[in-house]
Design a protein around this motif. Structure first.
Motif, PDB file in Angstrom:
ATOM      1  N   CYS A 103       0.839  -1.209   0.000  1.00  0.00           N
ATOM      2  CA  CYS A 103       0.000   0.000   0.000  1.00  0.00           C
ATOM      3  C   CYS A 103       0.872   1.256   0.000  1.00  0.00           C
ATOM      4  CB  CYS A 103      -0.925   0.007   1.217  1.00  0.00           C
ATOM      5  SG  CYS A 103      -2.244  -1.203   1.138  1.00  0.00           S
ATOM      6  N   ASP A 104       1.939   1.242   0.791  1.00  0.00           N
ATOM      7  CA  ASP A 104       2.848   2.393   0.816  1.00  0.00           C
ATOM      8  C   ASP A 104       3.524   2.585  -0.533  1.00  0.00           C
ATOM      9  OD1 ASP A 104       2.236   2.936   3.447  1.00  0.00           O
ATOM     10  OD2 ASP A 104       4.017   1.952   4.264  1.00  0.00           O
ATOM     11  N   LEU A 105       3.947   1.485  -1.149  1.00  0.00           N
ATOM     12  CA  LEU A 105       4.581   1.581  -2.464  1.00  0.00           C
ATOM     13  C   LEU A 105       3.568   2.075  -3.497  1.00  0.00           C
ATOM     14  CD1 LEU A 105       6.890   1.267  -4.422  1.00  0.00           C
ATOM     15  CD2 LEU A 105       6.482  -1.213  -4.446  1.00  0.00           C
ATOM     16  N   ARG A 106       2.354   1.641  -3.380  1.00  0.00           N
ATOM     17  CA  ARG A 106       1.314   2.081  -4.319  1.00  0.00           C
ATOM     18  C   ARG A 106       1.082   3.585  -4.204  1.00  0.00           C
ATOM     19  NH1 ARG A 106      -3.371  -1.129  -6.679  1.00  0.00           N
ATOM     20  NH2 ARG A 106      -3.908   0.291  -8.334  1.00  0.00           N
ATOM     21  N   GLU A 107       1.062   4.096  -2.975  1.00  0.00           N
ATOM     22  CA  GLU A 107       0.891   5.541  -2.771  1.00  0.00           C
ATOM     23  C   GLU A 107       2.042   6.313  -3.409  1.00  0.00           C
ATOM     24  OE1 GLU A 107       0.342   6.597   1.334  1.00  0.00           O
ATOM     25  OE2 GLU A 107      -1.359   5.232   1.557  1.00  0.00           O
ATOM     26  N   ALA A 108       3.261   5.833  -3.186  1.00  0.00           N
ATOM     27  CA  ALA A 108       4.430   6.502  -3.766  1.00  0.00           C
ATOM     28  C   ALA A 108       4.385   6.452  -5.287  1.00  0.00           C
ATOM     29  CB  ALA A 108       5.719   5.853  -3.250  1.00  0.00           C
ATOM     30  N   SER A 109       3.959   5.330  -5.819  1.00  0.00           N
ATOM     31  CA  SER A 109       3.847   5.181  -7.260  1.00  0.00           C
ATOM     32  C   SER A 109       2.753   6.086  -7.819  1.00  0.00           C
ATOM     33  CB  SER A 109       3.558   3.712  -7.609  1.00  0.00           C
ATOM     34  OG  SER A 109       3.388   3.537  -8.986  1.00  0.00           O
ATOM     35  N   ASP A 110       1.629   6.153  -7.119  1.00  0.00           N
ATOM     36  CA  ASP A 110       0.537   7.033  -7.557  1.00  0.00           C
ATOM     37  C   ASP A 110       0.976   8.496  -7.579  1.00  0.00           C
ATOM     38  OD1 ASP A 110      -1.153   4.887  -7.901  1.00  0.00           O
ATOM     39  OD2 ASP A 110      -2.274   5.212  -6.031  1.00  0.00           O
ATOM     40  N   GLU A 111       1.865   8.848  -6.650  1.00  0.00           N
ATOM     41  CA  GLU A 111       2.406  10.214  -6.604  1.00  0.00           C
ATOM     42  C   GLU A 111       3.507  10.430  -7.642  1.00  0.00           C
ATOM     43  OE1 GLU A 111       3.852  10.603  -2.613  1.00  0.00           O
ATOM     44  OE2 GLU A 111       1.838  10.543  -1.746  1.00  0.00           O
ATOM     45  N   LYS A 112       3.891   9.332  -8.308  1.00  0.00           N
ATOM     46  CA  LYS A 112       4.988   9.343  -9.286  1.00  0.00           C
ATOM     47  C   LYS A 112       6.281   9.864  -8.652  1.00  0.00           C
ATOM     48  CE  LYS A 112       1.911   9.604 -13.257  1.00  0.00           C
ATOM     49  NZ  LYS A 112       1.335   8.371 -12.882  1.00  0.00           N
ATOM     50  N   ASN A 113       6.484   9.435  -7.415  1.00  0.00           N
ATOM     51  CA  ASN A 113       7.645   9.844  -6.636  1.00  0.00           C
ATOM     52  C   ASN A 113       8.649   8.694  -6.638  1.00  0.00           C
ATOM     53  OD1 ASN A 113       9.455  10.324  -4.486  1.00  0.00           O
ATOM     54  ND2 ASN A 113       7.956  11.594  -3.425  1.00  0.00           N
ATOM     55  N   LYS A 114       9.677   8.825  -7.478  1.00  0.00           N
ATOM     56  CA  LYS A 114      10.642   7.744  -7.627  1.00  0.00           C
ATOM     57  C   LYS A 114      11.419   7.495  -6.343  1.00  0.00           C
ATOM     58  CE  LYS A 114      14.396   5.795 -10.221  1.00  0.00           C
ATOM     59  NZ  LYS A 114      15.231   5.789 -11.380  1.00  0.00           N
ATOM     60  N   SER A 115      11.862   8.540  -5.700  1.00  0.00           N
ATOM     61  CA  SER A 115      12.648   8.387  -4.478  1.00  0.00           C
ATOM     62  C   SER A 115      11.851   7.647  -3.401  1.00  0.00           C
ATOM     63  CB  SER A 115      13.090   9.761  -3.971  1.00  0.00           C
ATOM     64  OG  SER A 115      13.747   9.634  -2.740  1.00  0.00           O
ATOM     65  N   ARG A 116      10.637   8.077  -3.183  1.00  0.00           N
ATOM     66  CA  ARG A 116       9.782   7.420  -2.192  1.00  0.00           C
ATOM     67  C   ARG A 116       9.440   5.998  -2.644  1.00  0.00           C
ATOM     68  NH1 ARG A 116       3.790   8.487  -0.725  1.00  0.00           N
ATOM     69  NH2 ARG A 116       3.595   7.059   1.028  1.00  0.00           N
ATOM     70  N   SER A 117       9.264   5.803  -3.931  1.00  0.00           N
ATOM     71  CA  SER A 117       8.975   4.465  -4.453  1.00  0.00           C
ATOM     72  C   SER A 117      10.145   3.514  -4.191  1.00  0.00           C
ATOM     73  CB  SER A 117       8.676   4.523  -5.954  1.00  0.00           C
ATOM     74  OG  SER A 117       7.484   5.218  -6.203  1.00  0.00           O
ATOM     75  N   LEU A 118      11.358   4.009  -4.379  1.00  0.00           N
ATOM     76  CA  LEU A 118      12.535   3.178  -4.113  1.00  0.00           C
ATOM     77  C   LEU A 118      12.603   2.788  -2.640  1.00  0.00           C
ATOM     78  CD1 LEU A 118      15.171   5.044  -6.314  1.00  0.00           C
ATOM     79  CD2 LEU A 118      14.304   2.712  -6.677  1.00  0.00           C
ATOM     80  N   GLN A 119      12.343   3.741  -1.762  1.00  0.00           N
ATOM     81  CA  GLN A 119      12.341   3.445  -0.331  1.00  0.00           C
ATOM     82  C   GLN A 119      11.249   2.438   0.009  1.00  0.00           C
ATOM     83  OE1 GLN A 119      11.826   7.377   1.280  1.00  0.00           O
ATOM     84  NE2 GLN A 119      14.046   7.762   1.403  1.00  0.00           N
ATOM     85  N   ALA A 120      10.071   2.641  -0.547  1.00  0.00           N
ATOM     86  CA  ALA A 120       8.957   1.734  -0.274  1.00  0.00           C
ATOM     87  C   ALA A 120       9.223   0.340  -0.832  1.00  0.00           C
ATOM     88  CB  ALA A 120       7.663   2.312  -0.846  1.00  0.00           C
TER      89      ALA A 120
END
Length: 153
Positions: A103-120
């Motif tokens: 769910c956290d990775l999905r939120e980061a992906s929905d925001e198109k935030n690569k840095s947060r996506s990598l962390q998630a």
């Protein structure tokens, strides 16, 4: 006596996974589906889940790390299908912490935030590795129990 010992170990392991939030009640429902006619049911479900999860995590890594040198061009739409599948299979097997990490990775992906996506994604991977290790112990205990029960027949 040995059978009772291994069953107690298995129950203790599962309870510790519930206590840590690694598993939720869905896992108990899957366990309840195993019976004498299909004694390897839970092992098959776990093996299938692990195989699929590893494949999907590899795909997610490809999508995030295979972007251009600017590290900004990620096709987040390709990640969406992978995330949907991983979250669904995690939920189906009762892998609560995996589901939450997805769910956290999905939120980061929905925001198109690569840095947060990598962390998630790192958290998803860590949770999967923890879960896989616990599942491997679970399967070893299940095998021992089945062997002991078979030898007593």
């Amino acid at each position: 006596m040995e059978l009772a010992f291994h069953k107690a170990q298995l129950n203790s392991l599962v309870q510790s996974m519930f206590d840590a939030g690694i598993l939720d009640s869905q896992f108990s429902q899957i366990q309840a589906l195993q019976d004498d006619e299909n004694p390897a049911f839970i092992a098959e479900v776990i093996s299938s889940f692990c195989h699929d999860a590893e494949r999907i995590i590899i795909e997610l890594n490809k999508h995030l790390y295979a972007s251009d040198q600017s590290h900004q061009n990620v096709d987040f739409s390709k990640m969406d299908g992978c995330l949907h599948q991983l979250k669904g299979s995690s939920s189906s097997i009762g892998a609560n912490r995996m589901k939450l990490a997805c769910c956290d990775l999905r939120e980061a992906s929905d925001e198109k935030n690569k840095s947060r996506s990598l962390q998630a994604l790192n958290i998803v991977t860590r949770e999967y590795c923890r879960l896989r290790g616990q599942f491997q112990t679970f399967l070893q205990l299940e095998r021992r129990i089945l062997m002991i029960e078979a030898s007593q027949k």
